[in-house]
Design a protein around this motif. Sequence first.
Motif, short mmCIF file in Angstrom:
data_model
loop_
_atom_site.label_atom_id
_atom_site.label_comp_id
_atom_site.label_asym_id
_atom_site.label_seq_id
_atom_site.Cartn_x
_atom_site.Cartn_y
_atom_site.Cartn_z
N ALA A 46 9.17 46.87 -17.87
CA ALA A 46 10.56 46.60 -17.49
C ALA A 46 10.79 46.92 -16.02
O ALA A 46 11.47 46.16 -15.29
N ALA A 47 10.24 48.02 -15.55
CA ALA A 47 10.41 48.42 -14.14
C ALA A 47 9.78 47.41 -13.20
O ALA A 47 10.35 47.06 -12.15
N ASN A 85 11.95 44.29 -13.07
CA ASN A 85 13.14 44.54 -12.25
C ASN A 85 12.81 44.57 -10.77
O ASN A 85 13.57 44.07 -9.94
N SER A 86 11.64 45.11 -10.43
CA SER A 86 11.23 45.17 -9.02
C SER A 86 10.95 43.78 -8.45
O SER A 86 11.00 43.58 -7.24
N LYS A 87 10.66 42.82 -9.34
CA LYS A 87 10.40 41.45 -8.92
C LYS A 87 11.68 40.61 -8.95
O LYS A 87 11.64 39.39 -8.77
N GLY A 88 12.81 41.26 -9.21
CA GLY A 88 14.07 40.54 -9.27
C GLY A 88 14.35 39.90 -10.61
O GLY A 88 15.28 39.10 -10.74
N ILE A 89 13.52 40.24 -11.62
CA ILE A 89 13.73 39.71 -12.96
C ILE A 89 14.43 40.80 -13.77
O ILE A 89 13.80 41.71 -14.30
N LYS A 90 15.75 40.73 -13.81
CA LYS A 90 16.54 41.80 -14.40
C LYS A 90 16.21 41.96 -15.88
O LYS A 90 16.31 41.02 -16.66
N THR A 91 15.78 43.16 -16.25
CA THR A 91 15.32 43.43 -17.61
C THR A 91 15.97 44.71 -18.13
O THR A 91 16.01 45.73 -17.43
N SER A 92 16.49 44.64 -19.34
CA SER A 92 17.15 45.80 -19.94
C SER A 92 16.15 46.86 -20.38
O SER A 92 14.94 46.61 -20.44
N ARG A 93 16.65 48.02 -20.71
CA ARG A 93 15.84 49.11 -21.24
C ARG A 93 15.14 48.62 -22.51
O ARG A 93 15.77 48.04 -23.39
N TYR A 108 -1.79 36.18 -25.21
CA TYR A 108 -2.74 37.23 -25.56
C TYR A 108 -3.29 37.86 -24.28
O TYR A 108 -3.70 37.15 -23.36
N ILE A 109 -3.30 39.19 -24.26
CA ILE A 109 -3.86 39.91 -23.12
C ILE A 109 -5.02 40.77 -23.61
O ILE A 109 -4.84 41.61 -24.50
N ASN A 110 -6.19 40.57 -23.04
CA ASN A 110 -7.35 41.39 -23.36
C ASN A 110 -7.33 42.63 -22.48
O ASN A 110 -7.68 42.58 -21.31
N ILE A 111 -6.91 43.75 -23.07
CA ILE A 111 -6.94 45.01 -22.33
C ILE A 111 -8.16 45.84 -22.72
O ILE A 111 -8.45 46.85 -22.08
N GLY A 133 0.17 50.91 -16.31
CA GLY A 133 0.67 50.08 -15.22
C GLY A 133 -0.15 48.81 -15.07
O GLY A 133 0.40 47.74 -14.77
N TRP A 134 -1.45 48.90 -15.28
CA TRP A 134 -2.30 47.70 -15.20
C TRP A 134 -1.95 46.74 -16.33
O TRP A 134 -1.91 45.52 -16.11
N TRP A 135 -1.72 47.28 -17.53
CA TRP A 135 -1.31 46.41 -18.63
C TRP A 135 0.02 45.75 -18.30
O TRP A 135 0.21 44.55 -18.56
N ALA A 136 0.93 46.53 -17.74
CA ALA A 136 2.26 46.00 -17.41
C ALA A 136 2.18 44.89 -16.37
O ALA A 136 2.94 43.92 -16.43
N ASP A 137 1.26 45.01 -15.41
CA ASP A 137 1.08 43.95 -14.41
C ASP A 137 0.72 42.63 -15.09
O ASP A 137 1.25 41.56 -14.73
N LYS A 138 -0.19 42.70 -16.05
CA LYS A 138 -0.63 41.49 -16.76
C LYS A 138 0.52 40.89 -17.57
O LYS A 138 0.73 39.67 -17.58
N ALA A 139 1.27 41.75 -18.24
CA ALA A 139 2.38 41.26 -19.06
C ALA A 139 3.50 40.72 -18.19
O ALA A 139 4.13 39.70 -18.54
N ALA A 140 3.76 41.36 -17.05
CA ALA A 140 4.84 40.90 -16.17
C ALA A 140 4.56 39.49 -15.65
O ALA A 140 5.47 38.68 -15.51
N ALA A 141 3.29 39.20 -15.38
CA ALA A 141 2.92 37.86 -14.90
C ALA A 141 3.23 36.81 -15.97
O ALA A 141 3.67 35.69 -15.64
N ILE A 142 3.04 37.17 -17.23
CA ILE A 142 3.33 36.24 -18.32
C ILE A 142 4.84 36.04 -18.46
O ILE A 142 5.33 34.93 -18.63
N VAL A 143 5.60 37.13 -18.40
CA VAL A 143 7.06 37.02 -18.52
C VAL A 143 7.61 36.17 -17.39
O VAL A 143 8.53 35.36 -17.58
N LYS A 144 7.08 36.34 -16.20
CA LYS A 144 7.53 35.56 -15.05
C LYS A 144 7.36 34.06 -15.31
O LYS A 144 8.23 33.25 -14.98
N LYS A 145 6.24 33.69 -15.93
CA LYS A 145 6.01 32.28 -16.26
C LYS A 145 6.98 31.80 -17.32
O LYS A 145 7.39 30.63 -17.35
N MET A 146 7.36 32.70 -18.24
CA MET A 146 8.28 32.33 -19.31
C MET A 146 9.61 31.81 -18.78
O MET A 146 10.20 30.88 -19.32
#
Length: 226
Positions: free
Chosen positions: A55-56, A59-67, A181-184, A211-224
């Motif tokens: 979520a953080a 938000n830092s990328k300008g994609i407003k996300t709730s708690r 799917y993310i291979n962690i 944080g590394w997992w979150a980077d991968k997931a954030a990239a997917i949400v951005k595409k969404m």
Amino acid sequence: MNRVLLCLILAFTTAAVKAQQLVAVTDSLSYLAMGDSYTVGRLMPLAQTFPFLLAAKLNSKGIKTSRPVIVAQNGWRTDELLKAIKDTSIKHTYDFVTLLIGVNNHYQRKPIEVYRTEFKQLLDSAIAYAKGNAIHVIVLSIPDWGATPFATGRNPPKIAAEIDAYNDINKELTKIAGANYINITSLTRDVADSPDIYAPDKLHYSGKMYGWWADKAAAIVKKMIN
């Protein structure tokens, strides 16, 4: 139609569309995280857990996300997560959902075919909570706990092979459903010798790994949302 009137109608329509787009952009994305101790981030402060870091980062990328709304607990197997979902009676839907579950099925030696059945049910639930849109669901593979210092002397190669079998199932079902799917797992093995990726129990992870997992997931949400 009068040309002036037509221009006014077009201008009004364009303004309305832009207003709708603005609402879509400025409204916070809602996020449901389903899982076990790796979702909870055992022994880490909330700000250093995977859901809160995701979520953080958004938000830092300008994609407003709730708690994040978290349905997860240390030690949960697939059946326990299913029970928790039923007991909490989640009535809301969310803009995106993450699902990470299975390590305790393996650790507690539960039948792998039971995992297949129950993971499918959880994935179906995740899709339903994501407003029926599978592309708004992110499944994370099971980390290899056999690569952690906690597993020293516990036959890590055998654990790795068994974790791979579990991940073959969740990856297959995720692909069939059309979710992300993310291979962690590979990452948990590649950096296993780095002491700063672990929580104090040497089994769970620090904010650095999450944080590394979150980077991968954030990239997917951005595409969404694009």
